[in-house]
Design a protein around this motif. Structure first.
Motif, PDB file in Angstrom:
ATOM      1  N   ALA A 155      13.333  13.095   4.533  1.00  0.00           N
ATOM      2  CA  ALA A 155      14.256  12.105   3.973  1.00  0.00           C
ATOM      3  C   ALA A 155      13.477  10.822   3.727  1.00  0.00           C
ATOM      4  O   ALA A 155      12.718  10.374   4.585  1.00  0.00           O
ATOM      5  CB  ALA A 155      15.412  11.856   4.934  1.00  0.00           C
ATOM      6  N   THR A 158      15.512   4.942  -0.605  1.00  0.00           N
ATOM      7  CA  THR A 158      15.812   4.922  -2.038  1.00  0.00           C
ATOM      8  C   THR A 158      14.870   4.017  -2.824  1.00  0.00           C
ATOM      9  O   THR A 158      14.913   4.006  -4.045  1.00  0.00           O
ATOM     10  CB  THR A 158      17.262   4.446  -2.275  1.00  0.00           C
ATOM     11  OG1 THR A 158      17.421   3.169  -1.667  1.00  0.00           O
ATOM     12  CG2 THR A 158      18.251   5.443  -1.696  1.00  0.00           C
ATOM     13  N   ASP A 179      16.312  11.059  -2.628  1.00  0.00           N
ATOM     14  CA  ASP A 179      16.792  11.072  -1.246  1.00  0.00           C
ATOM     15  C   ASP A 179      15.831  11.776  -0.302  1.00  0.00           C
ATOM     16  O   ASP A 179      15.902  11.601   0.904  1.00  0.00           O
ATOM     17  CB  ASP A 179      18.155  11.763  -1.162  1.00  0.00           C
ATOM     18  CG  ASP A 179      19.208  11.044  -1.986  1.00  0.00           C
ATOM     19  OD1 ASP A 179      19.136   9.814  -2.061  1.00  0.00           O
ATOM     20  OD2 ASP A 179      20.078  11.724  -2.551  1.00  0.00           O
TER      21      ASP A 179
END
Length: 196
Positions: A155, A158, A179
């Motif tokens: 992850a 952004t 993401d």
């Protein structure tokens, strides 16, 4: 069979093209033809275009009509050449849903793709072909392991800054995303080291 260069009948509507495929098989009643054609119009997001003719449709919509025509026949085996080519994400999701439905009904779907993530998501087994030769084949998980590469999905924020990830030793960024980012970890390196 759904070829990448599919053919639709220009004198028939969307619904007519799907129904025509069933009519040619001569094994369905008129009621079954109508029911199946309408089901796949809905299932592949063609509702509202039943009466449209192929020359008024986008390339992606034409492709969905060709796929609907094949799926409506509920064959035991389906061969598809690059079925996701040219489809936007919404239509990819609709097609995946239809393919999952076919699999749940016990049908065999064979398709070619260059998108390994789609094959991994949809297929129980895969074959990798190079210049007409099968290089490796078998259950998807085993084929993936046999490549000697480990893939980790991380992850990411952004802001898109993944420089820190690119700087890690024994790690190659294979697919940056908004993401998450996928990285390949060299053989012999513990993927947990990347996650730490």
């Amino acid at each position: 069979i759904v070829f990448q260069d599919f053919v639709l009948f220009p004198w028939r509507s969307v619904l007519g093209n799907i129904a025509f495929g069933l009519e040619m098989l001569r094994r369905f009643t008129r009621a079954e033809i109508d029911e199946r054609a309408h089901h796949y119009v809905e299932h592949l997001g063609l509702a509202g275009f039943e009466g449209a003719y192929p020359n008024t449709l986008s390339g992606g919509m034409k492709q969905r009509v060709a796929i609907a025509r094949t799926l409506a026949a509920q064959p035991e085996f389906i061969l598809m050449d690059e079925p996701f080519s040219g489809l936007d994400p919404v239509n990819v999701a609709l097609l995946k849903s239809a393919l999952f439905e076919m699999r749940e009904r016990g049908k065999t779907v064979i398709f070619s793709t260059h998108q390994l993530d789609q094959a991994e998501e949809l297929c129980d087994s895969v074959a990798i072909i190079d210049h007409g030769r099968i290089v490796t084949a078998g259950p998807t998980r085993e084929v993936k392991r046999s490549t000697g590469h480990q893939v980790v999905r991380v992850a990411t924020s952004t802001d898109g800054d993944i420089g820190w990830l690119r700087s890690l030793p024994h790690v190659t960024v294979t697919r940056p995303g908004n993401d998450y980012t996928e990285v390949r970890v060299d053989t012999g390196t513990d993927p947990q080291a990347v996650l730490r």
